[in-house]
Design a protein around this motif. Structure first.
Motif, PDB file in Angstrom:
ATOM      1  N   GLY A 175     -10.340 -10.527   9.084  1.00  0.00           N
ATOM      2  CA  GLY A 175      -9.884  -9.263   9.125  1.00  0.00           C
ATOM      3  C   GLY A 175      -8.922  -9.004   7.975  1.00  0.00           C
ATOM      4  N   GLU A 176      -8.624  -9.977   7.155  1.00  0.00           N
ATOM      5  CA  GLU A 176      -7.671  -9.643   5.935  1.00  0.00           C
ATOM      6  C   GLU A 176      -7.983  -8.710   5.188  1.00  0.00           C
ATOM      7  OE1 GLU A 176      -5.548 -12.118   2.452  1.00  0.00           O
ATOM      8  OE2 GLU A 176      -7.079 -13.227   3.614  1.00  0.00           O
ATOM      9  N   VAL A 177      -7.225  -7.767   4.799  1.00  0.00           N
ATOM     10  CA  VAL A 177      -7.453  -6.639   3.903  1.00  0.00           C
ATOM     11  C   VAL A 177      -6.891  -6.984   2.491  1.00  0.00           C
ATOM     12  CG1 VAL A 177      -6.996  -3.966   3.702  1.00  0.00           C
ATOM     13  CG2 VAL A 177      -7.470  -4.980   6.006  1.00  0.00           C
ATOM     14  N   THR A 178      -7.666  -6.749   1.328  1.00  0.00           N
ATOM     15  CA  THR A 178      -7.425  -7.095   0.108  1.00  0.00           C
ATOM     16  C   THR A 178      -7.559  -5.667  -0.598  1.00  0.00           C
ATOM     17  OG1 THR A 178      -9.496  -7.927  -0.490  1.00  0.00           O
ATOM     18  CG2 THR A 178      -7.977  -9.470   0.085  1.00  0.00           C
ATOM     19  N   TRP A 179      -6.809  -5.437  -1.627  1.00  0.00           N
ATOM     20  CA  TRP A 179      -6.825  -4.306  -2.469  1.00  0.00           C
ATOM     21  C   TRP A 179      -6.914  -4.629  -4.111  1.00  0.00           C
ATOM     22  CZ3 TRP A 179      -3.892  -2.458  -6.568  1.00  0.00           C
ATOM     23  CH2 TRP A 179      -3.864  -1.090  -6.851  1.00  0.00           C
ATOM     24  N   GLN A 180      -8.034  -4.050  -4.526  1.00  0.00           N
ATOM     25  CA  GLN A 180      -8.183  -4.625  -6.022  1.00  0.00           C
ATOM     26  C   GLN A 180      -8.116  -3.133  -7.119  1.00  0.00           C
ATOM     27  OE1 GLN A 180     -11.907  -7.036  -6.146  1.00  0.00           O
ATOM     28  NE2 GLN A 180     -12.043  -6.991  -3.862  1.00  0.00           N
ATOM     29  N   GLN A 181      -7.814  -3.768  -8.016  1.00  0.00           N
ATOM     30  CA  GLN A 181      -7.745  -2.849  -9.212  1.00  0.00           C
ATOM     31  C   GLN A 181      -9.240  -2.596  -9.542  1.00  0.00           C
ATOM     32  OE1 GLN A 181      -5.184  -0.985 -10.667  1.00  0.00           O
ATOM     33  NE2 GLN A 181      -3.470  -2.426 -10.404  1.00  0.00           N
ATOM     34  N   CYS A 182      -9.468  -1.431 -10.437  1.00  0.00           N
ATOM     35  CA  CYS A 182     -10.948  -1.190 -10.625  1.00  0.00           C
ATOM     36  C   CYS A 182     -11.017  -1.443 -12.079  1.00  0.00           C
ATOM     37  CB  CYS A 182     -11.072   0.383 -10.826  1.00  0.00           C
ATOM     38  SG  CYS A 182     -12.753   0.915 -10.809  1.00  0.00           S
ATOM     39  N   GLY A 183     -11.818  -2.906 -12.192  1.00  0.00           N
ATOM     40  CA  GLY A 183     -11.619  -3.715 -13.447  1.00  0.00           C
ATOM     41  C   GLY A 183     -10.464  -3.648 -14.185  1.00  0.00           C
ATOM     42  N   SER A 184     -10.173  -3.351 -15.632  1.00  0.00           N
ATOM     43  CA  SER A 184      -9.035  -3.270 -16.213  1.00  0.00           C
ATOM     44  C   SER A 184      -8.069  -2.087 -16.136  1.00  0.00           C
ATOM     45  CB  SER A 184      -9.176  -3.687 -17.784  1.00  0.00           C
ATOM     46  OG  SER A 184     -10.021  -4.844 -17.888  1.00  0.00           O
ATOM     47  N   MET A 185      -8.734  -1.228 -15.162  1.00  0.00           N
ATOM     48  CA  MET A 185      -7.887   0.056 -15.397  1.00  0.00           C
ATOM     49  C   MET A 185      -6.839  -0.222 -14.296  1.00  0.00           C
ATOM     50  SD  MET A 185      -9.223   3.648 -13.528  1.00  0.00           S
ATOM     51  CE  MET A 185     -10.623   3.348 -14.625  1.00  0.00           C
ATOM     52  N   VAL A 186      -5.451   0.136 -14.738  1.00  0.00           N
ATOM     53  CA  VAL A 186      -4.262   0.137 -13.832  1.00  0.00           C
ATOM     54  C   VAL A 186      -3.959   1.323 -12.963  1.00  0.00           C
ATOM     55  CG1 VAL A 186      -1.752  -0.105 -14.012  1.00  0.00           C
ATOM     56  CG2 VAL A 186      -3.349  -1.390 -15.763  1.00  0.00           C
ATOM     57  N   ILE A 187      -4.016   0.929 -11.779  1.00  0.00           N
ATOM     58  CA  ILE A 187      -3.862   2.198 -10.819  1.00  0.00           C
ATOM     59  C   ILE A 187      -2.306   2.180 -10.377  1.00  0.00           C
ATOM     60  CG2 ILE A 187      -4.688   3.284  -8.676  1.00  0.00           C
ATOM     61  CD1 ILE A 187      -7.088   1.600  -8.765  1.00  0.00           C
ATOM     62  N   TRP A 188      -1.639   3.187 -10.790  1.00  0.00           N
ATOM     63  CA  TRP A 188      -0.233   3.359 -10.969  1.00  0.00           C
ATOM     64  C   TRP A 188       0.387   3.649  -9.332  1.00  0.00           C
ATOM     65  CZ3 TRP A 188       2.510   0.678 -13.952  1.00  0.00           C
ATOM     66  CH2 TRP A 188       1.771   0.348 -15.107  1.00  0.00           C
ATOM     67  N   GLY A 189      -0.629   4.483  -8.616  1.00  0.00           N
ATOM     68  CA  GLY A 189       0.106   5.069  -7.296  1.00  0.00           C
ATOM     69  C   GLY A 189      -0.482   6.361  -7.174  1.00  0.00           C
ATOM     70  N   SER A 190       0.551   7.232  -6.511  1.00  0.00           N
ATOM     71  CA  SER A 190       0.095   8.580  -6.299  1.00  0.00           C
ATOM     72  C   SER A 190       0.455   9.379  -7.514  1.00  0.00           C
ATOM     73  CB  SER A 190       1.030   8.957  -5.071  1.00  0.00           C
ATOM     74  OG  SER A 190       1.029  10.467  -4.792  1.00  0.00           O
ATOM     75  N   CYS A 191      -0.438  10.336  -7.479  1.00  0.00           N
ATOM     76  CA  CYS A 191      -0.308  11.285  -8.833  1.00  0.00           C
ATOM     77  C   CYS A 191       0.844  12.117  -8.506  1.00  0.00           C
ATOM     78  CB  CYS A 191      -1.642  11.957  -8.994  1.00  0.00           C
ATOM     79  SG  CYS A 191      -3.228  11.343  -9.252  1.00  0.00           S
ATOM     80  N   ASN A 192       1.258  12.252  -7.531  1.00  0.00           N
ATOM     81  CA  ASN A 192       2.332  13.060  -7.207  1.00  0.00           C
ATOM     82  C   ASN A 192       3.578  12.702  -7.801  1.00  0.00           C
ATOM     83  OD1 ASN A 192       1.011  15.088  -5.604  1.00  0.00           O
ATOM     84  ND2 ASN A 192       1.435  13.917  -3.769  1.00  0.00           N
ATOM     85  N   ALA A 193       3.584  11.340  -7.612  1.00  0.00           N
ATOM     86  CA  ALA A 193       5.026  10.403  -8.218  1.00  0.00           C
ATOM     87  C   ALA A 193       4.542  10.285  -9.975  1.00  0.00           C
ATOM     88  CB  ALA A 193       4.947   9.120  -7.661  1.00  0.00           C
TER      89      ALA A 193
END
Length: 320
Positions: free
Chosen positions: A263-281
């Motif tokens: 049941g462990e939840v893991t979060w992964q980046q999309c390849g080498s793309m850096v996901i910085w968070g919410s666009c509002n920020a």
């Protein structure tokens, strides 16, 4: 708006762009079923859907990149060969294979490689051509597989960000490099499935019908694949990411997996793309008409105040 008006807008450089994400050619390990356009947005207003459908028929392309194809020289868990096409090899030459003005030796070797690395290099080049050249321009070459069979390739342009690249290099024009990179990043799909998206920024106009049919803002993409140190960034819309995951578009908000046993939840980046968070920020306001983000922080870890306006914002059809 009449079909003739849509066709005229499509023919112009700054036209509405409804892209269709289809499975890229890849090795068998990437074989995944397609999610057809009919599976999403079934309850869109019929008139808007008809008009956008007419535009899509003019703009249909194979344009889904697997995350690996952004940086084919990076080592991913699937064990792909880390060598591949470096986009910076392309900017000093014209985007054509003719005489002394053809590709560099390294670039040509990368796209003619018969292995999996070559397949990813060809995918990346195809989307570079699609974002850079016009629909009336093509890039052609051939490669030979391990059995000695020749494969002719013809990649057709679409958006025309750098249509002059067919006859002269783009060189160090960083504005163009950023626009092309953002276009490519916006078309990356973790799953490689077919999803209709609307791409918008200050260089891409959108029709009222397109905006009505694709109202859900997914997120934004930016970067420079042609820089000495390539980078691509993304952020997600704080509401639209839910719809994005419904239609299997994870590259703005990251890919989430749940271990069926623990049941462990893991979060992964999309390849080498850096996901910085919410666009509002990360981003500084939206266009009043088209809803795209006007600019976003280039690299928050380096400087939270330096922004780029070469950003592509993606929109999805509404859910049922």
């Amino acid at each position: 708006m009449r079909l003739l008006d849509l066709k005229r807008q499509i023919a112009a450089m700054k036209r509405g762009t409804v892209m269709v994400l289809c499975c890229a050619r890849s090795v068998a390990v990437f074989a995944l079923p397609l999610l057809t356009a009919a599976c999403i947005g079934a309850e869109i207003d019929e008139q808007a859907e008809e008009l956008v459908g007419e535009a899509e028929s003019e703009l249909m392309t194979e344009n889904a990149l697997f995350p690996n194809a952004l940086f084919p020289n990076a080592l991913f868990p699937n064990g792909l060969n880390p060598s591949g096409l470096n986009p910076s090899w392309l900017i000093s030459r014209k985007l054509a294979l003719s005489g002394p003005n053809g590709l560099t030796t390294s670039a040509l070797a990368a796209i003619q490689d018969p292995g999996t690395s070559g397949a990813l290099s060809r995918d990346l080049l195809r989307y570079i051509v699609s974002c850079s050249l016009r629909p009336d321009q093509t890039f052609s070459f051939s490669w030979t597989d391990s059995s000695g069979v020749a494969h002719p390739e013809v990649y057709r342009g679409d958006l025309g960000y750098a249509h002059w690249w067919a006859s002269s290099p783009i060189g160090n024009d960083t504005y163009v490099q950023h626009q092309i990179s953002a276009c490519i990043a916006a078309r990356v799909n973790w799953y490689g499935v077919s999803v209709n998206i609307s791409l918008r920024n200050n260089e891409m106009a959108s029709t009222a019908a397109e905006r009505a049919a694709y109202p859900v803002r997914e997120g934004a993409f930016w970067g420079n694949l042609f820089a000495p140190t390539p980078y691509v960034g993304a952020c997600y819309d704080s509401v639209g990411y839910v719809r994005a995951r419904q239609v299997k578009r994870d590259c703005a908000a990251g890919h989430v997996e749940t271990n069926p046993t623990t049941g462990e939840v893991t979060w992964q980046q999309c390849g080498s793309m850096v996901i910085w968070g919410s666009c509002n920020a990360m981003c500084n306001g939206t266009d009043a008409t088209a809803g795209y983000f006007r600019g976003c922080v280039t690299n928050y870890s380096v400087n939270p105040y330096v922004r780029t306006d070469q950003v592509v914002t993606t929109f999805l059809p509404a859910g049922p």
